[in-house]
Motif scaffolding. Structure first.
Motif, PDB file in Angstrom:
ATOM      1  N   ASP A  64      -0.268  -1.343  -6.508  1.00 13.88           N
ATOM      2  CA  ASP A  64      -0.113  -0.416  -7.634  1.00 13.88           C
ATOM      3  C   ASP A  64      -1.427  -0.055  -8.347  1.00 13.88           C
ATOM      4  O   ASP A  64      -1.406   0.555  -9.407  1.00 13.88           O
ATOM      5  CB  ASP A  64       0.905  -0.965  -8.652  1.00 13.88           C
ATOM      6  CG  ASP A  64       1.775   0.173  -9.208  1.00 13.88           C
ATOM      7  OD1 ASP A  64       2.011   1.158  -8.481  1.00 13.88           O
ATOM      8  OD2 ASP A  64       2.188   0.072 -10.365  1.00 13.88           O
ATOM      9  N   GLN A  65      -2.565  -0.412  -7.752  1.00 10.07           N
ATOM     10  CA  GLN A  65      -3.869  -0.048  -8.315  1.00 10.07           C
ATOM     11  C   GLN A  65      -4.451   1.120  -7.519  1.00 10.07           C
ATOM     12  O   GLN A  65      -4.553   1.043  -6.284  1.00 10.07           O
ATOM     13  CB  GLN A  65      -4.840  -1.237  -8.244  1.00 10.07           C
ATOM     14  CG  GLN A  65      -4.417  -2.430  -9.080  1.00 10.07           C
ATOM     15  CD  GLN A  65      -4.488  -2.169 -10.573  1.00 10.07           C
ATOM     16  OE1 GLN A  65      -5.478  -1.683 -11.087  1.00 10.07           O
ATOM     17  NE2 GLN A  65      -3.397  -2.477 -11.271  1.00 10.07           N
ATOM     18  N   ASP A  66      -4.842   2.170  -8.216  1.00  6.20           N
ATOM     19  CA  ASP A  66      -5.430   3.345  -7.571  1.00  6.20           C
ATOM     20  C   ASP A  66      -6.838   2.998  -7.084  1.00  6.20           C
ATOM     21  O   ASP A  66      -7.745   2.781  -7.886  1.00  6.20           O
ATOM     22  CB  ASP A  66      -5.483   4.498  -8.582  1.00  6.20           C
ATOM     23  CG  ASP A  66      -6.152   5.752  -8.004  1.00  6.20           C
ATOM     24  OD1 ASP A  66      -6.510   5.761  -6.819  1.00  6.20           O
ATOM     25  OD2 ASP A  66      -6.318   6.721  -8.774  1.00  6.20           O
ATOM     26  N   ILE A  67      -7.020   2.934  -5.766  1.00  2.00           N
ATOM     27  CA  ILE A  67      -8.313   2.470  -5.237  1.00  2.00           C
ATOM     28  C   ILE A  67      -9.400   3.544  -5.325  1.00  2.00           C
ATOM     29  O   ILE A  67     -10.579   3.247  -5.117  1.00  2.00           O
ATOM     30  CB  ILE A  67      -8.191   1.944  -3.783  1.00  2.00           C
ATOM     31  CG1 ILE A  67      -7.812   3.065  -2.796  1.00  2.00           C
ATOM     32  CG2 ILE A  67      -7.223   0.781  -3.709  1.00  2.00           C
ATOM     33  CD1 ILE A  67      -7.970   2.683  -1.334  1.00  2.00           C
ATOM     34  N   TYR A  68      -9.015   4.765  -5.644  1.00  2.16           N
ATOM     35  CA  TYR A  68     -10.017   5.838  -5.811  1.00  2.16           C
ATOM     36  C   TYR A  68     -10.288   6.144  -7.293  1.00  2.16           C
ATOM     37  O   TYR A  68     -10.990   7.102  -7.608  1.00  2.16           O
ATOM     38  CB  TYR A  68      -9.581   7.106  -5.068  1.00  2.16           C
ATOM     39  CG  TYR A  68      -9.848   7.004  -3.581  1.00  2.16           C
ATOM     40  CD1 TYR A  68     -11.057   7.429  -3.034  1.00  2.16           C
ATOM     41  CD2 TYR A  68      -8.910   6.441  -2.724  1.00  2.16           C
ATOM     42  CE1 TYR A  68     -11.315   7.316  -1.675  1.00  2.16           C
ATOM     43  CE2 TYR A  68      -9.162   6.318  -1.363  1.00  2.16           C
ATOM     44  CZ  TYR A  68     -10.367   6.760  -0.852  1.00  2.16           C
ATOM     45  OH  TYR A  68     -10.626   6.632   0.504  1.00  2.16           O
ATOM     46  N   ALA A  69      -9.768   5.291  -8.180  1.00  2.00           N
ATOM     47  CA  ALA A  69     -10.041   5.468  -9.612  1.00  2.00           C
ATOM     48  C   ALA A  69     -11.543   5.281  -9.865  1.00  2.00           C
ATOM     49  O   ALA A  69     -12.201   4.498  -9.167  1.00  2.00           O
ATOM     50  CB  ALA A  69      -9.238   4.470 -10.432  1.00  2.00           C
ATOM     51  N   ASP A  82      -3.531  10.190  -3.464  1.00  2.00           N
ATOM     52  CA  ASP A  82      -3.462   8.859  -4.091  1.00  2.00           C
ATOM     53  C   ASP A  82      -3.246   7.786  -3.043  1.00  2.00           C
ATOM     54  O   ASP A  82      -2.331   7.898  -2.212  1.00  2.00           O
ATOM     55  CB  ASP A  82      -2.289   8.794  -5.078  1.00  2.00           C
ATOM     56  CG  ASP A  82      -2.484   9.742  -6.253  1.00  2.00           C
ATOM     57  OD1 ASP A  82      -3.553   9.680  -6.878  1.00  2.00           O
ATOM     58  OD2 ASP A  82      -1.568  10.551  -6.519  1.00  2.00           O
ATOM     59  N   ILE A 132       0.860  -1.197   0.000  1.00  2.00           N
ATOM     60  CA  ILE A 132       0.000   0.000   0.000  1.00  2.00           C
ATOM     61  C   ILE A 132       0.890   1.238   0.000  1.00  2.00           C
ATOM     62  O   ILE A 132       1.844   1.316   0.771  1.00  2.00           O
ATOM     63  CB  ILE A 132      -0.917   0.033   1.236  1.00  2.00           C
ATOM     64  CG1 ILE A 132      -1.838  -1.186   1.262  1.00  2.00           C
ATOM     65  CG2 ILE A 132      -1.764   1.319   1.275  1.00  2.00           C
ATOM     66  CD1 ILE A 132      -2.631  -1.340   2.550  1.00  2.00           C
ATOM     67  N   THR A 133       0.565   2.183  -0.862  1.00  2.00           N
ATOM     68  CA  THR A 133       1.258   3.474  -0.843  1.00  2.00           C
ATOM     69  C   THR A 133       0.219   4.586  -0.754  1.00  2.00           C
ATOM     70  O   THR A 133      -0.786   4.559  -1.468  1.00  2.00           O
ATOM     71  CB  THR A 133       2.114   3.686  -2.110  1.00  2.00           C
ATOM     72  OG1 THR A 133       1.281   3.597  -3.259  1.00  2.00           O
ATOM     73  CG2 THR A 133       3.229   2.664  -2.206  1.00  2.00           C
ATOM     74  N   LYS A 150      -2.757   3.608  -3.333  1.00  2.00           N
ATOM     75  CA  LYS A 150      -2.673   2.452  -4.228  1.00  2.00           C
ATOM     76  C   LYS A 150      -2.480   1.180  -3.417  1.00  2.00           C
ATOM     77  O   LYS A 150      -1.731   1.176  -2.432  1.00  2.00           O
ATOM     78  CB  LYS A 150      -1.512   2.614  -5.213  1.00  2.00           C
ATOM     79  CG  LYS A 150      -1.739   3.727  -6.234  1.00  2.00           C
ATOM     80  CD  LYS A 150      -0.588   3.836  -7.209  1.00  2.00           C
ATOM     81  CE  LYS A 150      -0.888   4.927  -8.243  1.00  2.00           C
ATOM     82  NZ  LYS A 150       0.251   5.148  -9.141  1.00  2.00           N
TER      83      LYS A 150
END
Length: 254
Positions: free
Chosen positions: A72-77, A67, A7-8, A69
């Protein structure tokens, strides 16, 4: 950290109506470790935790910027399925909250909704696996069809952990999971957390610095909506770089 974080968070701001609750949070969460979020009441640690599975979406006046992620998937996309996200990011709350259903149905509920099993034998196996992982199987295997609300507080919290892990999440969020439990039940949950990190990444909000020191490998200290510092738990507790962290750990603030 040698491994890429699972998580980042980058420049995360959270507002409730006009009031800012988090200010430019930047934090990496390593995989298969326990990360403790500590800090005084109202410092933003639970608000940050709730950003990771988008629980703040349920609060009308809440706005999240920045952001976050997971793998590496943007969870707010815009295209993110929030239901699927919450299957990947389980949550255990402060007070045990089993459903008013049988012990078996409590654990089977999530896998049923997400279509994770192909039949009763498959489900039986998953329920047993989850209860074993939560350290509860031996105590309940002969009464799976009794109500979950009839268990003791510590058992109920372990049932909630079994329910969270039954959908095989990657991350488990725990919001003060022991605050309503007695010392013996707390010790059992803490041992369990250490065992669970072999399979899951765990983020725990705690007001107990002793607990943070016992269960976590990483610690992040929040104060007044800011992330003051984060690092290896031993370092944060023995040689923090910021005076505010030192003051909180020694009991001068908080």
């Amino acid at each position: 950290m040698s491994k890429i974080p699972i998580i980042t968070a980058r420049n995360v701001d959270v507002f409730y109506a006009g009031k800012q609750a988090l200010d430019k949070i930047n934090l990496d969460i390593p995989e298969n470790k326990v990360t403790s979020l500590i800090g005084p009441s109202g410092c933003g640690k639970t608000t940050f935790l709730r950003c990771i599975n988008r629980m703040n979406d349920l609060v009308d006046i809440c706005r999240v910027q920045g952001d976050i992620k997971i793998a590496d998937q943007d969870i707010y996309a815009p295209n993110v399925d929030v239901v699927a996200l919450r299957a990947q990011v389980g949550m255990v709350f402060q007070k045990p909250n089993p459903f008013p259903k049988s012990i078996y149905e409590n654990v089977a509920y999530g896998p049923k909704i997400h279509g994770l099993t192909s039949g009763k034998a498959d489900m039986d196996e998953l329920v047993e696996w989850s209860l074993r992982k939560a350290g509860l199987w031996a105590e309940v295997k002969d009464r799976l069809h009794e109500t979950g609300t009839g268990l003791s507080g510590g058992q109920q919290q372990r049932l909630c952990i079994a329910r969270a892990i039954a959908v095989k999440p990657r991350v488990i969020l725990m919001d003060e999971p022991c605050s309503a439990l007695d010392p013996i039940a707390t010790a059992i949950i803490e041992e369990l957390i250490d065992e669970l990190r072999k399979n899951f990444t765990i983020i725990i909000v705690t007001h107990s610095m002793q607990q943070a020191a016992r269960v976590s490998q990483r610690t992040a200290f929040f104060h007044m909506g800011n992330l003051v510092e984060s690092g290896a738990t031993k370092t944060i507790f023995t040689s923090p770089t910021d005076e505010r962290t030192q003051n909180y750990i020694t009991g001068r603030i908080g």
